[in-house]
Motif scaffolding. Structure first.
Motif, PDB file in Angstrom:
ATOM      1  N   GLU A  95      -3.138  62.414  59.761  1.00  0.00           N
ATOM      2  CA  GLU A  95      -3.798  61.192  59.289  1.00  0.00           C
ATOM      3  C   GLU A  95      -3.206  60.694  57.977  1.00  0.00           C
ATOM      4  O   GLU A  95      -3.021  59.489  57.798  1.00  0.00           O
ATOM      5  N   THR A  96      -2.885  61.594  57.067  1.00  0.00           N
ATOM      6  CA  THR A  96      -2.308  61.172  55.795  1.00  0.00           C
ATOM      7  C   THR A  96      -0.987  60.448  56.016  1.00  0.00           C
ATOM      8  O   THR A  96      -0.705  59.420  55.377  1.00  0.00           O
ATOM      9  N   THR A  97      -0.171  60.942  56.950  1.00  0.00           N
ATOM     10  CA  THR A  97       1.100  60.288  57.271  1.00  0.00           C
ATOM     11  C   THR A  97       0.870  58.895  57.826  1.00  0.00           C
ATOM     12  O   THR A  97       1.544  57.930  57.432  1.00  0.00           O
ATOM     13  N   ILE A  98      -0.075  58.768  58.743  1.00  0.00           N
ATOM     14  CA  ILE A  98      -0.381  57.466  59.334  1.00  0.00           C
ATOM     15  C   ILE A  98      -0.833  56.484  58.263  1.00  0.00           C
ATOM     16  O   ILE A  98      -0.373  55.339  58.206  1.00  0.00           O
ATOM     17  N   ARG A  99      -1.721  56.932  57.401  1.00  0.00           N
ATOM     18  CA  ARG A  99      -2.220  56.053  56.340  1.00  0.00           C
ATOM     19  C   ARG A  99      -1.094  55.636  55.398  1.00  0.00           C
ATOM     20  O   ARG A  99      -1.017  54.481  54.974  1.00  0.00           O
ATOM     21  N   ASN A 100      -0.218  56.575  55.052  1.00  0.00           N
ATOM     22  CA  ASN A 100       0.889  56.252  54.149  1.00  0.00           C
ATOM     23  C   ASN A 100       1.851  55.246  54.772  1.00  0.00           C
ATOM     24  O   ASN A 100       2.272  54.276  54.127  1.00  0.00           O
ATOM     25  N   ILE A 101       2.224  55.480  56.031  1.00  0.00           N
ATOM     26  CA  ILE A 101       3.167  54.588  56.698  1.00  0.00           C
ATOM     27  C   ILE A 101       2.594  53.183  56.799  1.00  0.00           C
ATOM     28  O   ILE A 101       3.243  52.193  56.424  1.00  0.00           O
ATOM     29  N   PHE A 102       1.371  53.060  57.275  1.00  0.00           N
ATOM     30  CA  PHE A 102       0.842  51.728  57.561  1.00  0.00           C
ATOM     31  C   PHE A 102       0.351  50.988  56.322  1.00  0.00           C
ATOM     32  O   PHE A 102       0.336  49.757  56.310  1.00  0.00           O
ATOM     33  N   SER A 103       0.003  51.701  55.274  1.00  0.00           N
ATOM     34  CA  SER A 103      -0.324  50.993  54.037  1.00  0.00           C
ATOM     35  C   SER A 103       0.924  50.306  53.488  1.00  0.00           C
ATOM     36  O   SER A 103       0.853  49.189  52.956  1.00  0.00           O
ATOM     37  N   GLN A 104       2.096  50.935  53.668  1.00  0.00           N
ATOM     38  CA  GLN A 104       3.346  50.307  53.247  1.00  0.00           C
ATOM     39  C   GLN A 104       3.765  49.187  54.210  1.00  0.00           C
ATOM     40  O   GLN A 104       4.260  48.141  53.785  1.00  0.00           O
ATOM     41  N   VAL A 105       3.604  49.416  55.508  1.00  0.00           N
ATOM     42  CA  VAL A 105       3.880  48.361  56.485  1.00  0.00           C
ATOM     43  C   VAL A 105       3.069  47.115  56.145  1.00  0.00           C
ATOM     44  O   VAL A 105       3.579  45.984  56.186  1.00  0.00           O
ATOM     45  N   LEU A 106       1.813  47.320  55.782  1.00  0.00           N
ATOM     46  CA  LEU A 106       0.947  46.190  55.459  1.00  0.00           C
ATOM     47  C   LEU A 106       1.358  45.515  54.157  1.00  0.00           C
ATOM     48  O   LEU A 106       1.136  44.313  53.986  1.00  0.00           O
ATOM     49  N   ASN A 107       1.958  46.264  53.239  1.00  0.00           N
ATOM     50  CA  ASN A 107       2.525  45.627  52.048  1.00  0.00           C
ATOM     51  C   ASN A 107       3.560  44.585  52.445  1.00  0.00           C
ATOM     52  O   ASN A 107       3.579  43.456  51.949  1.00  0.00           O
ATOM     53  N   GLY A 108       4.454  44.988  53.352  1.00  0.00           N
ATOM     54  CA  GLY A 108       5.465  44.059  53.818  1.00  0.00           C
ATOM     55  C   GLY A 108       4.875  42.908  54.609  1.00  0.00           C
ATOM     56  O   GLY A 108       5.293  41.752  54.458  1.00  0.00           O
ATOM     57  N   LEU A 109       3.884  43.195  55.444  1.00  0.00           N
ATOM     58  CA  LEU A 109       3.273  42.152  56.268  1.00  0.00           C
ATOM     59  C   LEU A 109       2.535  41.134  55.413  1.00  0.00           C
ATOM     60  O   LEU A 109       2.520  39.934  55.727  1.00  0.00           O
ATOM     61  N   ARG A 110       1.944  41.590  54.321  1.00  0.00           N
ATOM     62  CA  ARG A 110       1.284  40.637  53.403  1.00  0.00           C
ATOM     63  C   ARG A 110       2.292  39.644  52.842  1.00  0.00           C
ATOM     64  O   ARG A 110       2.008  38.450  52.714  1.00  0.00           O
ATOM     65  N   GLU A 111       3.487  40.129  52.528  1.00  0.00           N
ATOM     66  CA  GLU A 111       4.526  39.250  52.004  1.00  0.00           C
ATOM     67  C   GLU A 111       4.978  38.262  53.075  1.00  0.00           C
ATOM     68  O   GLU A 111       5.214  37.081  52.796  1.00  0.00           O
ATOM     69  N   VAL A 112       5.086  38.733  54.314  1.00  0.00           N
ATOM     70  CA  VAL A 112       5.452  37.858  55.429  1.00  0.00           C
ATOM     71  C   VAL A 112       4.414  36.754  55.587  1.00  0.00           C
ATOM     72  O   VAL A 112       4.753  35.567  55.691  1.00  0.00           O
ATOM     73  N   HIS A 113       3.146  37.128  55.611  1.00  0.00           N
ATOM     74  CA  HIS A 113       2.081  36.139  55.767  1.00  0.00           C
ATOM     75  C   HIS A 113       2.016  35.186  54.577  1.00  0.00           C
ATOM     76  O   HIS A 113       1.706  34.000  54.744  1.00  0.00           O
ATOM     77  N   ALA A 114       2.311  35.692  53.389  1.00  0.00           N
ATOM     78  CA  ALA A 114       2.311  34.826  52.207  1.00  0.00           C
ATOM     79  C   ALA A 114       3.387  33.754  52.296  1.00  0.00           C
ATOM     80  O   ALA A 114       3.266  32.686  51.680  1.00  0.00           O
ATOM     81  N   ASN A 115       4.431  34.019  53.097  1.00  0.00           N
ATOM     82  CA  ASN A 115       5.505  33.049  53.304  1.00  0.00           C
ATOM     83  C   ASN A 115       5.261  32.190  54.546  1.00  0.00           C
ATOM     84  O   ASN A 115       6.195  31.568  55.068  1.00  0.00           O
ATOM     85  N   LYS A 116       4.016  32.171  55.022  1.00  0.00           N
ATOM     86  CA  LYS A 116       3.613  31.324  56.155  1.00  0.00           C
ATOM     87  C   LYS A 116       4.328  31.719  57.446  1.00  0.00           C
ATOM     88  O   LYS A 116       4.597  30.872  58.301  1.00  0.00           O
TER      89      LYS A 116
END
Length: 335
Positions: free
Chosen positions: A139-160
């Motif tokens: 679970e710790t690995t999953i949380r670490n991977i996807f919290s970072q994936v979501l960092n990138g996805l937030r930037e994508v969404h911020a760029n419309k």
């Protein structure tokens, strides 16, 4: 035209100032090559080559397009080019770095920074097939991977922009385990809404229900469904039930409950929330998902006899879940 395997460009070919080394991967929409730039720096080059629309045989450079597919091909070409231009503006450690894009051979090429590593899908399959493992990923690995994936996805969404094709095969883990979002599907989605010929390019299980419809609105919630599906694959080793099959008989809740021995209720609840069939019942922003991923679970589920004892004396914990989960729209029936 039925889908077929198009021939890749030959090793040693120089195109746009880059020398092709070898093919890295291919799919129904594109071919990706390892290449070297003028300084012999390795790069990855993605070639727009939808196999449902064009044919390229061995020894050819430019694909053949029948007249009835030409208009659709050109729409996709324009979208692919514009996608590359938009992604080139994003500088984020969790989003693939687009360096250049150019036209050649009657199509478009996107040049990306090449990174050593492997896809999340490769990691899942290797662990799933390893003898003696009773779960895929901690679970710790999953949380670490996807919290970072979501960092990138937030930037994508911020760029419309929307990704529209998030799945373990498009999450690339660098040698230091940093995840990168790859292979954006925006051009594919545009084509899908104009021509059904590219519809099958979505991976069953990871595509949100609205991607199968021409009349529904896409948004961050569409990518969030795919994030939930990718997390599901990390705990089960397989994609979740496809959205169209869920309309007939939804088995997601029961499938997730099978993993309570190894994962916290909080994580399983979050995955189910992301996988809601109705778009307005899912998290509406990446931040809402990321916030829960970064929180420490209240406790890990007990296993074996200890779990049974806990459940007997706690009444399965439902009273404690109600206030904390219901307000956020997360399911409350996990304990």
């Amino acid at each position: 035209m039925s889908s077929q395997q198009n021939a890749s460009l030959p090793s040693g070919l120089v195109i746009g100032g880059y020398r092709i080394v070898k093919k890295l991967s291919s799919g129904g929409f594109s071919i990706v090559y390892l290449a070297l730039d003028e300084d012999n720096t390795p790069v990855a080059i993605k070639e727009y080559l939808p196999s449902t629309l064009v044919v390229r045989r061995e020894g050819e450079l430019e694909p053949s397009i029948v007249p009835q597919n030409l208009a659709t091909f050109r729409v996709g070409l324009k979208c692919f080019f514009e996608e590359g231009r938009a992604l080139a503006k994003i500088l984020h450690p969790n989003v693939v770095r687009v360096l250049n894009f150019f036209r050649a051979n009657g199509t478009v090429y996107m040049v990306m920074k090449y990174e050593a590593g492997r896809s999340l899908q490769e990691l899942i399959l290797r662990r799933r097939d390893s003898p003696g493992r009773d779960y895929i990923m901690g679970e710790t690995t999953i949380r670490n991977i996807f919290s970072q994936v979501l960092n990138g996805l937030r930037e994508v969404h911020a760029n419309k922009l929307l990704h529209l094709d998030i799945k373990p095969a498009n999450i690339y883990l660098l040698s230091d385990a940093t995840p990168l979002l790859l292979d954006f599907g925006a051009a594919r989605q545009t084509l899908h809404r104009e021509d059904e010929k590219l519809y099958p390019m979505y991976t069953p299980g990871f595509a949100a229900p609205e991607l199968h419809s021409k009349s529904t609105t896409l948004g961050p919630w569409t990518d969030i469904y795919s994030v939930g599906a990718a997390m599901f694959a990390c705990i089960s080793g397989t994609p979740p039930q496809p959205a169209d099959a869920r309309k007939e008989s939804d088995k997601i809740t029961s499938a997730l409950k099978q993993h309570r021995a190894h994962y916290s209720s909080e994580l399983l609840q979050l995955i189910e929330w992301c996988l809601k069939m109705e778009a307005d019942q899912r998290p509406q922003s990446v931040f809402a998902v990321q916030k829960l991923l970064l929180e420490e679970p209240r406790r890990q589920e007990s296993t074996g006899l200890l779990k049974k004892i806990y459940q007997h004396f706690s009444g399965r914990g439902k009273s404690g879940d109600k206030n904390s989960s219901a307000a956020s729209g997360i399911p409350t029936d996990w304990r």
